[in-house]
Design an enzyme around this catalytic site. Structure first.
Site, PDB file in Angstrom:
ATOM      1  N   ASP A 145       0.950  -1.214   0.076  1.00 28.71           N
ATOM      2  CA  ASP A 145      -0.006  -0.065   0.061  1.00 28.71           C
ATOM      3  C   ASP A 145       0.604   1.424  -0.119  1.00 28.71           C
ATOM      4  OD1 ASP A 145      -2.292  -1.631   0.016  1.00 28.71           O
ATOM      5  OD2 ASP A 145      -2.696  -0.931   2.040  1.00 28.71           O
ATOM      6  N   ARG A 195      -0.821  -0.919  -8.913  1.00 26.25           N
ATOM      7  CA  ARG A 195      -2.172  -0.591  -8.408  1.00 26.25           C
ATOM      8  C   ARG A 195      -2.279   1.011  -8.319  1.00 26.25           C
ATOM      9  NH1 ARG A 195      -3.578  -3.154  -2.928  1.00 26.25           N
ATOM     10  NH2 ARG A 195      -3.924  -4.904  -4.104  1.00 26.25           N
ATOM     11  N   GLY A 199      -5.533   8.549  -4.280  1.00 28.19           N
ATOM     12  CA  GLY A 199      -4.846   8.676  -3.292  1.00 28.19           C
ATOM     13  C   GLY A 199      -5.707   9.272  -2.077  1.00 28.19           C
ATOM     14  N   ALA A 200      -5.574   9.040  -0.819  1.00 32.92           N
ATOM     15  CA  ALA A 200      -6.601   8.942   0.099  1.00 32.92           C
ATOM     16  C   ALA A 200      -6.024   9.745   1.288  1.00 32.92           C
ATOM     17  CB  ALA A 200      -7.183   7.597   0.893  1.00 32.92           C
TER      18      ALA A 200
HETATM   19  C1  LIG Z   1      -8.099  -1.441  -4.308  1.00 30.84           C
HETATM   20  C2  LIG Z   1      -7.482  -0.160  -3.334  1.00 30.84           C
HETATM   21  C3  LIG Z   1      -6.709   0.177  -3.055  1.00 30.84           C
HETATM   22  C4  LIG Z   1      -6.306   1.238  -2.565  1.00 30.84           C
HETATM   23  N1  LIG Z   1      -5.143   1.470  -1.978  1.00 30.84           N
HETATM   24  C5  LIG Z   1      -4.927   2.898  -1.425  1.00 30.84           C
HETATM   25  C6  LIG Z   1      -3.472   3.082  -1.179  1.00 30.84           C
HETATM   26  O1  LIG Z   1      -2.628   2.323  -0.825  1.00 30.84           O
HETATM   27  N2  LIG Z   1      -3.108   4.384  -0.815  1.00 30.84           N
HETATM   28  C7  LIG Z   1      -3.986   5.440  -0.892  1.00 30.84           C
HETATM   29  O2  LIG Z   1      -3.848   6.693  -0.600  1.00 30.84           O
HETATM   30  N3  LIG Z   1      -5.432   5.001  -1.193  1.00 30.84           N
HETATM   31  C8  LIG Z   1      -5.667   3.768  -1.485  1.00 30.84           C
HETATM   32  N4  LIG Z   1      -6.984   3.761  -2.096  1.00 30.84           N
HETATM   33  C9  LIG Z   1      -8.160   4.559  -2.062  1.00 30.84           C
HETATM   34  C10 LIG Z   1      -8.004   5.775  -3.191  1.00 30.84           C
HETATM   35  O3  LIG Z   1      -6.858   6.368  -3.155  1.00 30.84           O
HETATM   36  C11 LIG Z   1      -9.339   6.483  -3.223  1.00 30.84           C
HETATM   37  O4  LIG Z   1      -9.287   7.164  -2.114  1.00 30.84           O
HETATM   38  C12 LIG Z   1     -10.919   5.641  -3.289  1.00 30.84           C
HETATM   39  O5  LIG Z   1     -10.463   4.578  -4.066  1.00 30.84           O
HETATM   40  C13 LIG Z   1     -11.838   6.683  -3.961  1.00 30.84           C
HETATM   41  O6  LIG Z   1     -11.460   7.112  -5.026  1.00 30.84           O
HETATM   42  P1  LIG Z   1     -12.267   6.742  -6.503  1.00 30.84           P
HETATM   43  O7  LIG Z   1     -11.118   6.560  -7.532  1.00 30.84           O
HETATM   44  O8  LIG Z   1     -12.980   5.460  -6.202  1.00 30.84           O
HETATM   45  O9  LIG Z   1     -12.806   8.020  -6.819  1.00 30.84           O
HETATM   46  P2  LIG Z   1     -13.946   9.062  -6.187  1.00 30.84           P
HETATM   47  O10 LIG Z   1     -14.025  10.231  -7.163  1.00 30.84           O
HETATM   48  O11 LIG Z   1     -13.360   9.161  -4.515  1.00 30.84           O
HETATM   49  O12 LIG Z   1     -15.165   8.094  -6.051  1.00 30.84           O
HETATM   50  C14 LIG Z   1     -15.929   8.046  -7.283  1.00 30.84           C
HETATM   51  C15 LIG Z   1     -17.424   7.367  -6.931  1.00 30.84           C
HETATM   52  O13 LIG Z   1     -17.006   6.174  -6.281  1.00 30.84           O
HETATM   53  C16 LIG Z   1     -18.144   5.999  -5.061  1.00 30.84           C
HETATM   54  N5  LIG Z   1     -17.202   5.992  -3.861  1.00 30.84           N
HETATM   55  C17 LIG Z   1     -15.992   6.203  -3.710  1.00 30.84           C
HETATM   56  N6  LIG Z   1     -15.494   6.215  -2.373  1.00 30.84           N
HETATM   57  C18 LIG Z   1     -16.758   5.514  -1.914  1.00 30.84           C
HETATM   58  C19 LIG Z   1     -16.897   5.476  -0.458  1.00 30.84           C
HETATM   59  N7  LIG Z   1     -15.877   5.350   0.273  1.00 30.84           N
HETATM   60  N8  LIG Z   1     -17.945   5.023  -0.110  1.00 30.84           N
HETATM   61  C20 LIG Z   1     -19.061   4.888  -1.006  1.00 30.84           C
HETATM   62  N9  LIG Z   1     -18.962   5.286  -2.129  1.00 30.84           N
HETATM   63  C21 LIG Z   1     -17.773   5.507  -2.604  1.00 30.84           C
HETATM   64  C22 LIG Z   1     -18.893   7.094  -5.340  1.00 30.84           C
HETATM   65  O14 LIG Z   1     -19.903   6.688  -6.049  1.00 30.84           O
HETATM   66  C23 LIG Z   1     -18.158   8.166  -5.959  1.00 30.84           C
HETATM   67  O15 LIG Z   1     -18.858   9.095  -6.616  1.00 30.84           O
HETATM   68  C24 LIG Z   1      -7.358   2.427  -2.694  1.00 30.84           C
HETATM   69  C25 LIG Z   1      -8.527   2.195  -3.396  1.00 30.84           C
HETATM   70  C26 LIG Z   1      -8.598   0.839  -3.886  1.00 30.84           C
HETATM   71  C27 LIG Z   1      -9.866   0.708  -4.814  1.00 30.84           C
END
Ligand SMILES: Cc1cc2nc3c(=O)[nH]c(=O)nc-3n(C[C@H](O)[C@H](O)[C@H](O)COP(=O)(O)OP(=O)(O)OC[C@H]3O[C@@H](n4cnc5c(N)ncnc54)[C@H](O)[C@@H]3O)c2cc1C
Length: 319
Positions: A145, A195, A199-200
């Protein structure tokens, strides 16, 4: 102020507030938290995680399992985390879930000791190595991660060292960082597993795009590099626009369905996960388990303003 800017602000505020001890205690002890956590975390034990992997497999979904925990501050805890991962991999193998990497594991180096004051990096590396060795025995893979930007170089360095012995180790890259397109170019080679996510964490403007649209544009540029390259891109997003673009790029580069995959979080868009798997794509679900859910939950809340309003209202009204 537009809706987009308001939700960006809320996201930043929530990620900032999540560092407060008072907020942490309030959230950890509030009854409503348990209901919200249950949506994103299938349980606290290894059998809970294995059961989730079995259930997801029934609908052709693959898994990557994360033992919740980060910012480990003592050596014994880092070693316990390593041992939990090794037991988890054995339990998955006993259920025949590790063959061909159907269930793999995701690691946070901070949970394995990366931030320990003395020799943190080498302790985390040795712990990760032990987990990779168990994964190799079980026939599966490990993905690192990515945490906040202060750890990116150390994580990529650990990736290089681990790949010398375990060439299938993968890593996460975050499109919100300015550096990531260049990191994608470095990691688009044969055998590489990246992957890509948005970013979170809460990051400063000096290193990260602040505007959601810029993060998305960067995601597309990174996807173009990865899909054109020789590695195995892992498209980690729930964003319908980005998923469509990923599919078009995969088709444009004549990629076969086994040469890339889609990934989503446990509890987020589950019906879409099944639809993607039903269309013959590899769909992997990130399944976190354990008691240390606080940091994970707060990042999920920050991604979804609707969740946050509901959650904060419940916290305030039920105490
Ligand atoms: C397999 C995986 C591994 C990851 N590993 C990391 C990591 O190592 N480091 C890191 O910084 N981040 C990680 N993340 C989190 C990532 O960075 C995003 O914060 C997260 O995936 C939300 O971004 P999005 O691309 O879905 O887009 P967004 O614009 O956030 O969401 C798009 C749509 O998805 C849905 N959605 C998104 N999040 C949610 C939620 N929490 N609850 C309900 N609906 C939601 C909604 O419909 C939203 O409109 C990971 C995510 C995934 C899927």
């Amino acid at each position: 102020m537009g809706v987009v800017e308001a939700s960006d602000l809320l996201r930043g505020a929530l990620l900032g507030l999540s560092k407060s001890d008072l907020v942490r205690r309030t959230v950890e002890t509030a009854p409503v938290s348990k209901q919200v956590v249950a949506r994103y975390v299938p349980g606290s034990t290894i059998p809970d995680a294995v059961r989730a992997a079995v259930d997801l497999r029934a609908t052709n979904r693959l898994t990557t399992i994360d033992h919740l925990g980060e910012d480990t501050t003592d050596r014994a805890q880092a070693d316990r985390t390593r041992d939990t991962y090794i037991s988890l991999i054995r339990a998955l193998s006993e259920r025949d879930l590790t063959r061909y990497g159907a269930a793999e594991v995701s690691l946070k180096l901070s949970a394995l000791g990366q931030a320990l004051p003395t020799d943190g990096r080498s302790i985390a590396l040795e712990n990760a190595r032990a987990i990779c060795s168990a994964a190799a025995d079980a026939g599966t893979t490990v993905t690192l991660d990515m945490e906040d930007h202060t750890t990116t170089d150390a994580t990529l360095e650990a990736l290089r060292e681990l790949r010398a012995d375990f060439p299938w180790v993968g890593a996460v890259l975050q499109s919100y960082l300015h550096r990531t397109e260049a990191d994608c170019r470095d990691l688009a080679h044969e055998g590489s597993r990246v992957r890509l996510c948005k970013g979170a964490y809460r990051e400063p403007a000096a290193v990260a795009y602040q505007d959601a649209e810029d993060v998305d544009l960067s995601y597309v540029r990174c996807l173009k590099v990865l899909m054109a390259g020789q590695g195995h891109p892992m498209v980690a997003s729930h964003d319908p626009r980005l998923l469509d673009i990923a599919q078009s790029l995969a088709a444009h580069h004549h990629r076969t369905p086994d040469s890339y995959e889609f990934q989503m979080l446990y509890g987020v868009r589950p019906l879409e996960q099944v639809r993607i798997a039903d269309r013959g794509h590899q769909m992997r679900v990130y399944v976190p388990f354990g008691d240390e859910w606080y940091g994970y939950l707060m990042r999920r809340m920050a991604e979804r303003p609707a969740n946050t309003f509901f959650f904060v209202r419940s916290l305030v009204s039920k105490g």
